[in-house]
Every structure is written in structure tokens, then in C-alpha cells.
Design a protein around this motif. Structure first.
Motif, PDB file in Angstrom:
ATOM      1  N   LEU A 207       0.825  -1.205   0.000  1.00  0.00           N
ATOM      2  CA  LEU A 207       0.000   0.000   0.000  1.00  0.00           C
ATOM      3  C   LEU A 207       0.861   1.257   0.000  1.00  0.00           C
ATOM      4  O   LEU A 207       0.596   2.203  -0.757  1.00  0.00           O
ATOM      5  CB  LEU A 207      -0.944   0.002   1.207  1.00  0.00           C
TER       6      LEU A 207
ATOM      7  N   LEU B   5       0.814   4.049  -2.990  1.00  0.00           N
ATOM      8  CA  LEU B   5       0.475   5.453  -2.745  1.00  0.00           C
ATOM      9  C   LEU B   5       1.593   6.389  -3.192  1.00  0.00           C
ATOM     10  O   LEU B   5       1.340   7.424  -3.813  1.00  0.00           O
ATOM     11  CB  LEU B   5       0.161   5.663  -1.261  1.00  0.00           C
TER      12      LEU B   5
ATOM     13  N   THR C 284      -3.512   0.527  -5.797  1.00  0.00           N
ATOM     14  CA  THR C 284      -3.778   1.267  -4.564  1.00  0.00           C
ATOM     15  C   THR C 284      -5.056   0.766  -3.890  1.00  0.00           C
ATOM     16  O   THR C 284      -5.073   0.535  -2.669  1.00  0.00           O
ATOM     17  CB  THR C 284      -3.874   2.778  -4.867  1.00  0.00           C
ATOM     18  N   VAL C 285      -6.101   0.558  -4.679  1.00  0.00           N
ATOM     19  CA  VAL C 285      -7.366   0.065  -4.115  1.00  0.00           C
ATOM     20  C   VAL C 285      -7.174  -1.337  -3.539  1.00  0.00           C
ATOM     21  O   VAL C 285      -7.586  -1.619  -2.401  1.00  0.00           O
ATOM     22  CB  VAL C 285      -8.485   0.071  -5.181  1.00  0.00           C
TER      23      VAL C 285
ATOM     24  N   ALA D  19      -5.100  -1.301  -0.344  1.00  0.00           N
ATOM     25  CA  ALA D  19      -5.867  -0.750   0.775  1.00  0.00           C
ATOM     26  C   ALA D  19      -6.834  -1.803   1.331  1.00  0.00           C
ATOM     27  O   ALA D  19      -6.941  -1.976   2.551  1.00  0.00           O
ATOM     28  CB  ALA D  19      -6.630   0.498   0.330  1.00  0.00           C
TER      29      ALA D  19
ATOM     30  N   THR E 240      -4.760  -4.565   3.048  1.00  0.00           N
ATOM     31  CA  THR E 240      -4.218  -4.079   4.318  1.00  0.00           C
ATOM     32  C   THR E 240      -5.318  -4.068   5.381  1.00  0.00           C
ATOM     33  O   THR E 240      -5.099  -4.502   6.525  1.00  0.00           O
ATOM     34  CB  THR E 240      -3.608  -2.667   4.157  1.00  0.00           C
ATOM     35  N   ALA E 241      -6.512  -3.607   5.005  1.00  0.00           N
ATOM     36  CA  ALA E 241      -7.638  -3.614   5.946  1.00  0.00           C
ATOM     37  C   ALA E 241      -7.949  -5.038   6.396  1.00  0.00           C
ATOM     38  O   ALA E 241      -8.147  -5.291   7.590  1.00  0.00           O
ATOM     39  CB  ALA E 241      -8.860  -2.971   5.299  1.00  0.00           C
TER      40      ALA E 241
END
Length: 195
Positions: A31, A35, A58-59, A62, A65-66
């Protein structure tokens, strides 16, 4: 061209390497790289249609990572490699279905507006996007099988990734020239006169 691909896939490479030690760190590293690269490209003035892979990375990073932080024991994380490549496959197929192959924006970086507006350019970028989409799809399926059947088969996973990326990279490097030669021959155009 090779440098472009290494840079574009850097978040995915970091994800693969760092996740070998820790899923959270791998997702966060991917991520962070996504970014930073996206911010650099936007500062350089790149058009959004040339940043589809970067935006998609990026999406995905993210979301991953969540997931890694919210459910660190999730069995989905065992399929990180296949999910990542599957995401790229969905991105490639989605741009094709939308009539705006991701390769069109990328290809536009190296040509003028006149060339980018031609049917030949659009055909070339569409064919290249199809090859990438097929490669991503096959690679994601094979990786999912390997991750399920032989989760510790690191060498096999790496071999699948190398083959899965090498084929479309080589095709992307060679196909435009071949397509142009065929086009010129079919239409009786003297290639030297065009240059």
C-alpha cells in the motif's frame, strides 16, 4: 519499457516478498509503495487513463491491508498471491469490457495524439490488453491451485509468476512492430515514407 513494468509492479513485488514474513507488513508495504508511486505520477502530470494499474494497485492494497489488520488469521490471506493477480485480471478484463483497455493510456505516454487516435493504435493496445488479461487470469488460477495443493511450494509459485509476467512483457515489446508491419504490408504503405 522494462523499468516501467518493474516500477508499476513494485507494490505487488513488495507484497509478495514481505508477506513471506508477515501478511500485515506485506500488505502495508504494498500500500505504501502504491500510494507513493501514484502520488509521483500525478505530480508528474500523468493522465488518469495511463494510471489504471496504479489506481487498481492502490485500491487492492488498501483492501488487503484492511483485511490483514482486521482479520489477521483469515484463510484468505493464504491466497494473497492468487488474489493479487486475480485482481489484476479483473482490472484488465474490466477495462476491456469498458472499451478502454488499460494499455491504451499506457501506450499514449509514448506517442503523440495523432497516433493515439488511429485505429491501428487502438487495435494494438487492445490486443496487448487481451494478452495481459489472459496471462493474469491463467496465472491467478494456477497460483490458487498451487497455494491450495502445495502451500509451501515457494519455488513453484515464483516460477509461475515469472512465466506469467514474462510472456506478456515480451509480447508487449514485440507485438506493436509486428502489427505495424502487417498493417503497412496489407495497405501497400511504404514504411520508410511514413517515418
Amino acid at each position: 519499457m522494462l523499468l516501467y513494468y518493474v516500477r508499476t509492479f513494485l507494490p505487488w513485488i513488495l507484497l509478495a516478498v514481505v508477506s513471506g514474513w508477515n501478511d500485515r507488513a506485506g500488505a502495508a508495504a504494498g500500500l505504501a509503495a502504491a500510494l507513493v508511486l501514484l502520488a509521483q505520477d500525478l505530480r508528474r502530470g500523468h493522465r488518469l487513463d495511463s494510471l489504471i494499474l496504479e489506481l487498481s494497485a492502490t485500491v487492492f492494497m488498501a483492501l488487503l491491508t484492511a483485511l490483514a489488520f482486521a482479520a489477521p488469521g483469515s484463510s484468505l490471506l493464504d491466497y494473497g498471491a492468487s488474489m493479487a493477480i486475480g485482481w489484476l485480471a479483473l482490472t484488465a478484463w474490466g477495462t476491456l469490457l469498458a472499451g478502454r483497455p488499460f494499455t491504451e493510456g499506457v501506450g499514449r505516454r509514448g506517442v503523440g495524439d495523432e497516433i493515439a487516435a488511429t485505429d491501428l493504435f487502438k487495435r494494438i493496445t487492445t490486443v496487448i490488453a487481451i494478452v495481459w488479461a489472459i496471462s493474469f487470469t491463467v496465472m491467478a488460477l494456477v497460483l490458487a491451485y498451487v497455494q491450495h495443493a502445495a502451500p509451501d511450494g515457494t519455488a513453484l509459485l515464483v516460477a509461475v509468476k515469472i512465466a506469467g509476467f514474462t510472456v506478456p512483457i515480451v509480447f508487449t515489446a514485440r507485438y506493436p512492430e509486428i502489427a505495424q508491419q502487417r498493417h503497412f504490408a496489407r495497405h501497400g504503405i511504404d514504411r520508410e515514407a511514413v517515418r
